[in-house]
Design a protein around this motif. Sequence first.
Motif, PDB file in Angstrom:
ATOM      1  N   SER A  36       7.497  -1.191   0.038  1.00 25.87           N
ATOM      2  CA  SER A  36       7.786  -2.220  -0.961  1.00 25.87           C
ATOM      3  C   SER A  36       7.943  -1.657  -2.372  1.00 25.87           C
ATOM      4  O   SER A  36       7.669  -2.331  -3.363  1.00 25.87           O
TER       5      SER A  36
ATOM      6  N   THR B  44       3.627  -2.944   2.056  1.00 32.31           N
ATOM      7  CA  THR B  44       3.017  -4.253   2.225  1.00 32.31           C
ATOM      8  C   THR B  44       2.905  -4.546   3.717  1.00 32.31           C
ATOM      9  O   THR B  44       3.836  -4.268   4.478  1.00 32.31           O
TER      10      THR B  44
ATOM     11  N   SER C 212      -2.369 -10.661   4.749  1.00 33.84           N
ATOM     12  CA  SER C 212      -1.398  -9.734   4.168  1.00 33.84           C
ATOM     13  C   SER C 212      -2.052  -8.950   3.043  1.00 33.84           C
ATOM     14  O   SER C 212      -3.030  -9.393   2.444  1.00 33.84           O
TER      15      SER C 212
ATOM     16  N   ALA D 108       5.194  -8.906  -1.741  1.00 30.54           N
ATOM     17  CA  ALA D 108       3.807  -9.356  -1.587  1.00 30.54           C
ATOM     18  C   ALA D 108       3.732 -10.878  -1.536  1.00 30.54           C
ATOM     19  O   ALA D 108       2.987 -11.454  -0.736  1.00 30.54           O
TER      20      ALA D 108
ATOM     21  N   SER E  72      -1.129  -5.390   0.130  1.00 33.16           N
ATOM     22  CA  SER E  72      -0.316  -4.248  -0.261  1.00 33.16           C
ATOM     23  C   SER E  72      -1.227  -3.044  -0.378  1.00 33.16           C
ATOM     24  O   SER E  72      -2.420  -3.182  -0.634  1.00 33.16           O
TER      25      SER E  72
ATOM     26  N   SER F 122       4.299   1.910  -2.903  1.00 35.72           N
ATOM     27  CA  SER F 122       3.631   0.775  -2.277  1.00 35.72           C
ATOM     28  C   SER F 122       4.194   0.419  -0.907  1.00 35.72           C
ATOM     29  O   SER F 122       5.378   0.632  -0.628  1.00 35.72           O
TER      30      SER F 122
ATOM     31  N   LEU G 271       7.814  -5.016  -5.404  1.00 31.91           N
ATOM     32  CA  LEU G 271       6.466  -5.195  -4.862  1.00 31.91           C
ATOM     33  C   LEU G 271       6.001  -6.640  -5.020  1.00 31.91           C
ATOM     34  O   LEU G 271       5.490  -7.252  -4.069  1.00 31.91           O
TER      35      LEU G 271
ATOM     36  N   VAL H 156       0.261  -8.194  -7.534  1.00 30.91           N
ATOM     37  CA  VAL H 156       0.304  -8.817  -6.207  1.00 30.91           C
ATOM     38  C   VAL H 156      -0.646 -10.010  -6.082  1.00 30.91           C
ATOM     39  O   VAL H 156      -0.694 -10.660  -5.044  1.00 30.91           O
TER      40      VAL H 156
END
Lengths: 289, 289
Positions: A202, A243, A226, A216, A228, A241, A212, A288
């Motif tokens: 991401s 995710t 979920s 996210a 990241s 990153s 990101l 995020v």
Amino acid sequence: MGLIPAAAPKRATDLWYTEPFDKGWRIAFRIRQTLYSGESEYQQIDLFESESFGKVLVLDGMTMLTERDECGYHEMLVHLPMFTHAKPKRVLIIGGGDGGTLREVLRHPCVEEAVQVEIDSEVMEVSRRFLPELASGFSDPRATVVVGDGISYVGNAPDGSFDVILVDSTDPIGPAEGLFKKEFYSQCRRVLREKGVIAVQSGSPLFQPEVLRQVAAIFKELFPISCSYLSSVPAYGGPWSFTLGSLGPDPAHGPSRPLEGLKGTLRYYTPSLHKAALALPRYVEEMVE
Amino acid sequence: MGLIPAAAPKRATDLWYTEPFDKGWRIAFRIRQTLYSGESEYQQIDLFESESFGKVLVLDGMTMLTERDECGYHEMLVHLPMFTHAKPKRVLIIGGGDGGTLREVLRHPCVEEAVQVEIDSEVMEVSRRFLPELASGFSDPRATVVVGDGISYVGNAPDGSFDVILVDSTDPIGPAEGLFKKEFYSQCRRVLREKGVIAVQSGSPLFQPEVLRQVAAIFKELFPISCSYLSSVPAYGGPWSFTLGSLGPDPAHGPSRPLEGLKGTLRYYTPSLHKAALALPRYVEEMVE
């Protein structure tokens, strides 16, 4: 006799490949030789032998991997979701034409089939020729390579057909644009089996914070669990990153099974790092949240 | 009339500052203007206003900090040891002429005195003039600034006189060489109070693995508890290492007290990241094992 001495000292060509991360910041690799340079149907492909980072694969002017630090990307994209899942048997890889993601997936002996869908067969061909260490999985009997569009593949795949999905795409411009959209991720969720896990790259929290943020937010909507997480990939400008979305197991509990049995030697992922990677620096947490 | 048109389009000077990390890898910043450039008794000092990373301080051609990512360095050098200690009252900083480390130390209200020993007063002067956000601590009544040699200062300091020592040095070449030696660290241990904690920057695991290896080995000998940990500082080429030694508290237990009460806003350190930073990628674990 004259202006040019008889034995002029030789001077080698000083060749540098440079990636501009934004208009004010660049990373440059000294290049010993260009091993391959060509244009496929989808993108410009360059493969360099660099002075300090081993071979460097570049697509459309962006560094995809260097031999020296690809472990920070591939091992973290793959083993965090693969070890979050209790026993992934069928794995789907979207993108990842260099083969590094497939190689990591196939280290897990529980994997019965890994399907890789890559749009650009020439990237795989270049990797087979010049990066055999990464491309090793292509010839594994458990691997099925599909040359095609990942979005169509997932759109047509039956419900609940994969335990783990990994999206190893280029940046969200050009051929990979659709791989960052809610419609695609939502199809991925449909295709996941019960207790399935998906992980996607991401982007750079530093240079692509909007990527990101967007991924996210979509994952938060689509998946019961979920998160990241970060890795460190110098050739990508530092922090990178990923995710993860899960229909069951919680990545925060760490690896679901011991690392013993994994084929080959890891250079980056460890069970402690699995949990630790989920702890984000404050400025990334804010992106995020 | 002639070859030069009357109204030639203006073209700005395209200025880049480049740091070579080794002979094959470089990071480059586009520079809007040079704010300061001078030679002190000890080193060349340059301060640039960059396009993407704010102001950039460079000593002897090496990036010391950028406004954009200095948080990853200063907050992790400081808050990990400061929150490992139960209540640090007297803190010693060796180096850190830009003031960033002092600023972070003074966020802790329990600190009664912070002594900073910096060999080069001109670095502090440049920071006061051009980096007031970093240099803010110099005028704090709890701060004592000593212009002098850190090794002599520690050698002459009384036994058990500081709760926390932080070594914020340049690379182990030039003026900072002695700050990486066992003799110096051993004097630091003597100067620590009971349950004292020391943390030092120990180089890039990628470009200076021998520095990290050496510091980690010396700390293992000298301190009952020691560990190395990482942060991510893009301007330093990605991952950056610190090494911590403790005469009492274990950093693995996380922060000893809540963050509430800390002055100002952190951009990097969090309680979760405190523990997480101790989990090292496999290739770094192998260096310090």
